[in-house]
Motif scaffolding. Structure first.
Motif, short mmCIF file in Angstrom:
data_model
loop_
_atom_site.label_atom_id
_atom_site.label_comp_id
_atom_site.label_asym_id
_atom_site.label_seq_id
_atom_site.Cartn_x
_atom_site.Cartn_y
_atom_site.Cartn_z
N VAL A 159 -46.28 42.93 22.69
CA VAL A 159 -47.11 40.70 22.46
C VAL A 159 -47.48 41.32 24.24
O VAL A 159 -46.65 41.28 25.35
CB VAL A 159 -45.72 40.30 22.32
CG1 VAL A 159 -46.15 39.05 22.19
CG2 VAL A 159 -45.50 40.92 21.17
N ALA A 195 -41.64 39.29 16.86
CA ALA A 195 -43.16 39.85 17.85
C ALA A 195 -44.09 38.32 18.20
O ALA A 195 -44.98 37.73 18.90
CB ALA A 195 -44.31 40.19 16.63
N ILE A 240 -51.20 40.51 19.89
CA ILE A 240 -50.07 41.42 19.26
C ILE A 240 -50.42 43.20 18.65
O ILE A 240 -51.36 43.02 17.97
CB ILE A 240 -49.18 40.75 17.56
CG1 ILE A 240 -48.36 39.82 18.00
CG2 ILE A 240 -48.08 41.90 17.74
CD1 ILE A 240 -47.70 38.83 16.79
#
Length: 244
Positions: A159, A195, A240
């Protein structure tokens, strides 16, 4: 089939948190309890913070998820942590372990290892802390930093959201553990949940920095940004990356 997390899925997970308002029980570093509680509330979840041995069973039993943070650790807190983890495991609840400063204290490191043996859903820490732990089985491992790296053994992701002032405000890392927990309560895939949570805090930090003059005003703006963050904004601005 690609089952790695995406920014679009992150936006959906944020919407789930806001709709369900999960209860997050935190055994948290006492230095940052209010900041973490405010941040969990801002993202849309409900925090509780008691570390009373007389109350911990009831609170963890009624919570959706548990966060264990090893900051400000003492003998009484160790006993409460052990009891809380036992309750979480007995009830099949996800839990997050943050082994704060395990690289400073051999006693704390050994305690962290005993907790890891009880299979937390997520283990998160900085590079120095995470270097101390090898194979941790199915537990999702998160190494935080300028970019946050996640792996569950089968999948690895990064991330890339955030801002440098996060490192200058005490408690932003602890808060990220609480936000991860909130997302775990609505998403059983730990990689997808974490995430999404890290992207949410990272995007909020980027937005907050646009209105702040330094770390002090950033801390307030960060809470405001967490509260105002929309699923569409997270889907649009989340970064991401993943590899299989």
């Amino acid at each position: 089939m690609n089952n790695s997390p995406t920014p679009q899925q992150a936006g959906d997970r944020l919407a789930r948190v806001r709709a369900r308002r999960p209860r997050v029980h935190c055994l948290m570093n006492t230095v940052v309890q209010k900041f973490v509680a405010d941040g969990i509330t801002a993202i849309g979840a409900i925090p509780s913070m008691t570390s009373s041995p007389d109350e911990i069973v009831g609170f963890v039993s009624k919570a959706d998820v548990l966060v264990v943070n090893l900051g400000t650790l003492d003998a009484d807190r160790r006993k409460v942590i052990e009891l809380a983890v036992e309750v979480a495991n007995d009830h099949g609840k996800p839990w997050v372990l943050d082994p704060v400063h395990s690289d400073y204290s051999p006693v704390r490191l050994e305690f962290a290892k005993t907790l890891i043996a009880r299979r937390p859903t997520v283990l998160r820490g900085n590079s120095a802390e995470m270097a101390l732990f090898g194979d941790i089985g199915e537990t999702l491992k998160i190494e935080t930093g300028a970019h946050d790296r996640l792996t569950d053994g089968a999948r690895t992701g990064t991330v890339r959201n955030g801002h440098r002032w996060m490192a200058d405000v005490t408690g932003t890392g602890c808060l990220s553990g609480g936000v991860i927990a909130a997302f775990l309560a609505v998403e059983p895939d730990a990689m997808a949940a974490a995430a999404a949570a890290l992207a949410a805090t990272g995007v909020a930090a980027e937005q907050a920095a646009e209105h702040a003059r330094g770390p002090g005003s950033f801390a307030v703006a960060f809470l405001d940004a967490l509260s105002a963050l929309t699923p569409d904004e997270l889907s649009l601005h989340g970064r991401i990356d993943h590899e299989i």
